[in-house]
Write an enzyme that holds these catalytic residues in place. Structure first.
Site, mmCIF file in Angstrom:
data_model
loop_
_atom_site.group_PDB
_atom_site.id
_atom_site.type_symbol
_atom_site.label_atom_id
_atom_site.label_comp_id
_atom_site.label_asym_id
_atom_site.label_seq_id
_atom_site.Cartn_x
_atom_site.Cartn_y
_atom_site.Cartn_z
ATOM 1 N N PHE A 1 -4.505 3.671 14.704
ATOM 2 C CA PHE A 1 -4.752 4.680 13.679
ATOM 3 C C PHE A 1 -5.888 4.201 12.794
ATOM 4 C CE2 PHE A 1 -1.753 8.252 13.051
ATOM 5 C CZ PHE A 1 -1.080 8.133 14.257
ATOM 6 N N ASP B 1 -4.514 -6.437 5.420
ATOM 7 C CA ASP B 1 -5.491 -7.284 6.107
ATOM 8 C C ASP B 1 -5.461 -8.722 5.580
ATOM 9 O OD1 ASP B 1 -6.511 -5.292 7.806
ATOM 10 O OD2 ASP B 1 -7.599 -4.405 6.135
ATOM 11 N N ASP C 1 -4.709 -9.647 13.442
ATOM 12 C CA ASP C 1 -4.698 -8.228 13.775
ATOM 13 C C ASP C 1 -3.704 -7.959 14.911
ATOM 14 O OD1 ASP C 1 -5.479 -5.600 14.962
ATOM 15 O OD2 ASP C 1 -6.965 -5.693 13.356
ATOM 16 N N ILE C 2 -2.664 -7.237 14.585
ATOM 17 C CA ILE C 2 -1.571 -7.000 15.545
ATOM 18 C C ILE C 2 -2.070 -6.138 16.712
ATOM 19 C CG2 ILE C 2 0.733 -5.991 15.806
ATOM 20 C CD1 ILE C 2 1.016 -6.472 12.692
ATOM 21 N N LYS D 1 -11.851 -2.720 18.784
ATOM 22 C CA LYS D 1 -10.459 -3.176 18.932
ATOM 23 C C LYS D 1 -9.973 -2.989 20.368
ATOM 24 C CE LYS D 1 -8.697 -2.895 14.242
ATOM 25 N NZ LYS D 1 -7.460 -3.114 13.502
ATOM 26 N N LYS E 1 8.804 -18.006 -9.391
ATOM 27 C CA LYS E 1 7.892 -17.026 -9.984
ATOM 28 C C LYS E 1 6.742 -17.712 -10.732
ATOM 29 C CE LYS E 1 7.818 -13.303 -13.334
ATOM 30 N NZ LYS E 1 8.491 -12.689 -14.453
ATOM 31 N N LYS F 1 -13.975 1.518 15.675
ATOM 32 C CA LYS F 1 -12.724 0.765 15.793
ATOM 33 C C LYS F 1 -12.167 0.857 17.212
ATOM 34 C CE LYS F 1 -10.821 0.875 11.672
ATOM 35 N NZ LYS F 1 -9.991 1.366 10.572
ATOM 36 N N ASN G 1 0.837 -1.207 0.000
ATOM 37 C CA ASN G 1 0.000 0.000 0.000
ATOM 38 C C ASN G 1 0.871 1.255 0.000
ATOM 39 O OD1 ASN G 1 0.563 0.761 2.852
ATOM 40 N ND2 ASN G 1 -0.390 -1.234 3.206
HETATM 41 O O1 C5P Z 1 -8.994 -2.423 10.972
HETATM 42 P P1 C5P Z 1 -8.017 -1.516 10.381
HETATM 43 O O2 C5P Z 1 -6.963 -2.212 9.564
HETATM 44 O O3 C5P Z 1 -8.602 -0.363 9.629
HETATM 45 O O4 C5P Z 1 -7.305 -0.851 11.668
HETATM 46 C C1 C5P Z 1 -6.312 0.082 11.586
HETATM 47 C C2 C5P Z 1 -5.429 -0.008 12.780
HETATM 48 O O5 C5P Z 1 -5.153 -1.365 13.094
HETATM 49 C C3 C5P Z 1 -4.071 0.623 12.543
HETATM 50 O O6 C5P Z 1 -3.621 1.186 13.749
HETATM 51 C C4 C5P Z 1 -3.209 -0.551 12.123
HETATM 52 O O7 C5P Z 1 -1.846 -0.321 12.431
HETATM 53 C C5 C5P Z 1 -3.781 -1.687 12.930
HETATM 54 N N1 C5P Z 1 -3.750 -3.020 12.296
HETATM 55 C C6 C5P Z 1 -2.959 -4.012 12.869
HETATM 56 N N2 C5P Z 1 -2.933 -5.263 12.329
HETATM 57 C C7 C5P Z 1 -3.663 -5.561 11.247
HETATM 58 C C8 C5P Z 1 -4.478 -4.588 10.663
HETATM 59 C C9 C5P Z 1 -4.494 -3.319 11.224
HETATM 60 O O8 C5P Z 1 -2.258 -3.736 13.852
HETATM 61 N N3 C5P Z 1 -3.594 -6.781 10.750
#
Ligand code: C5P
Length: 406
Positions: free
Chosen positions: A327, A279, A310-311, A345, A289, A341, A210
């Site tokens: 964020f 995601d 999700d970290i 979260k 390849k 969120k 991205n």
């Molecule tokens: O759900 P979304 O991806 O929009 O959430 C954004 C927030 O979640 C950001 O702070 C991003 O760093 C964190 N995030 C994460 N791990 C993921 C996806 C998003 O820590 N797999």
């Protein structure tokens, strides 16, 4: 170590003999990593030419308030907003009096009045003028308004007299400027920040990624260091230099980022998830390849993706979790989505910003954000990513203090 990295310093030069020293001052400020723009009063241009300061600062020098050409390039309001700090060096007694009186009769006084960032002044004048009670009263007024004073120093003066009123030595002015940014609000805390994009491999040569530049995450790392914290940056691939005092862990994929963050959680006081984490990732990654002829049809290629962990959520749901900040980069319903969120979260704070506008957000040097927490929110004006970061760090420090007291 560069102590002013990414800081925007607006240097105001007023008309005293010490104005000649501003050439060296521009250089020293730049050596510390800052970007410098110079504004001169008319009298200052009698002591040193705008051309000298333009060549050194590598930016146009501004002298006139009502000059249509320079106003259209950067107005007094734009200049005031641009700055992370305004430094007046040398500051004459006349300029100090104008500041104390709130005048706005030339470009520099107008900028000082419009600026919302810290203001610092390095006075330089004859010892009798410095000792005069009207100068003393004016300085007292400015100190009460929160202006930072550097100097003056004692010694032999240009006029041949001896006493207090010499411009402070330039290294001390630069050190003083650095200390304005050092708040100490997070002394003793370990801050872990994820930053940049992630890369999800499709095969050994292709990946999904991205537009995240890493600028906001790195600027937050800088601000946390200035607040006295120990900082670890877990960073995806970026083209920018990380703050030297931060410990940097380089990763590529979301899964690698997840693994590195898990190793750190127990030792983290504040976690800030700024990274634009993918995601989804391709379900399988072959070792060689993928050829065009191998995909299902020549016209379309359907990639099967699986969800990444999700970290941020893993941190906020961990036992003894750190203060957790996320964020939300959104294109629409920015505040509504961010608040959702924050709740689902399980975060302590979230910073919402609208993406899709190229003047702010992803890849840009500026950001317009709203900071949200459980019972309140605060909208921040458009600011440099460095200034946004200092503000966010200050809000985090405030919230932690409140948590402890409450
Ligand atoms: O759900 P979304 O991806 O929009 O959430 C954004 C927030 O979640 C950001 O702070 C991003 O760093 C964190 N995030 C994460 N791990 C993921 C996806 C998003 O820590 N797999």
């Amino acid at each position: 170590m560069q102590t002013l990295i990414n800081k925007r310093i607006l240097l105001g030069v007023t008309g005293g003999i010490a104005a000649y020293k501003s050439a060296e001052l521009v250089r020293l400020l730049q050596e510390q990593g800052s970007e410098v723009r110079v504004v001169m009063t008319k009298a200052a241009t009698e002591f040193i030419t705008p051309l000298t300061l333009q060549a050194l600062s590598q930016n146009p020098v501004y002298t006139e308030l009502l000059d249509t050409e320079s106003e259209s390039a950067m107005s007094h309001i734009t200049l005031a907003r641009w700055a992370d700090l305004v430094l007046i060096s040398p500051a004459t007694s006349n300029f100090i009096a104008q500041l104390a009186g709130g005048h706005a009769n030339d470009l520099l006084t107008t900028i000082c009045l419009a600026a919302q960032c810290p203001l610092a002044i390095a006075p330089a004048m004859n010892q009798a003028m410095w000792g005069n009670s009207s100068t003393k009263d004016n300085c007292k007024t400015l100190l009460e308004r929160g202006l930072h004073f550097f100097g003056p120093a004692d010694g032999l003066q240009a006029c041949g007299e001896e006493g207090s009123g010499r411009l402070l030595d330039l290294e001390s002015i630069v050190n003083g400027i650095s200390s304005v940014f050092e708040t100490g609000a997070l002394t003793g805390k370990h801050v872990v920040i994820t930053a940049g994009p992630t890369r999800e491999a499709i095969d050994p040569v292709r990946f999904i990624s991205n537009h995240s530049s890493g600028k906001q995450g790195y600027a937050l790392a800088e601000a946390a260091l200035e607040a006295g914290a120990r900082v670890t940056l877990v960073s995806g691939p970026t083209n920018i230099e990380a703050p030297r005092q931060a410990q940097v862990i380089q990763v590529d994929s979301a899964e690698e980022m997840y693994v590195e963050v898990q190793k750190l959680i127990l030792d983290t006081d504040i976690f800030i998830g700024v990274a634009a984490v993918a995601d989804y990732r391709p379900k399988t990654v072959p070792e060689r390849k993928i050829k065009k002829s191998e995909v299902a049809s020549n016209a379309t290629w359907l990639l099967e993706l699986v969800r990444n962990r999700d970290i941020l959520q893993s941190v906020s749901n961990s036992p003894n979790r750190p203060f957790t900040v996320g964020f939300a980069a959104e294109t629409d319903n920015v505040i509504g989505n961010a608040r959702d969120k924050l709740t689902h979260k399980n975060l302590d704070m979230i910073i919402a910003n609208k993406v899709g506008d190229t003047t702010v957000g992803f890849n840009s040097d500026n950001n317009r954000t709203t900071v949200l927490w459980k019972d309140d929110q605060q909208e921040l004006p458009i600011m440099s990513k460095a200034a946004v970061s200092s503000k966010i760090i200050a809000l985090i420090a405030e919230a932690i203090l409140k948590d402890k007291d409450g």
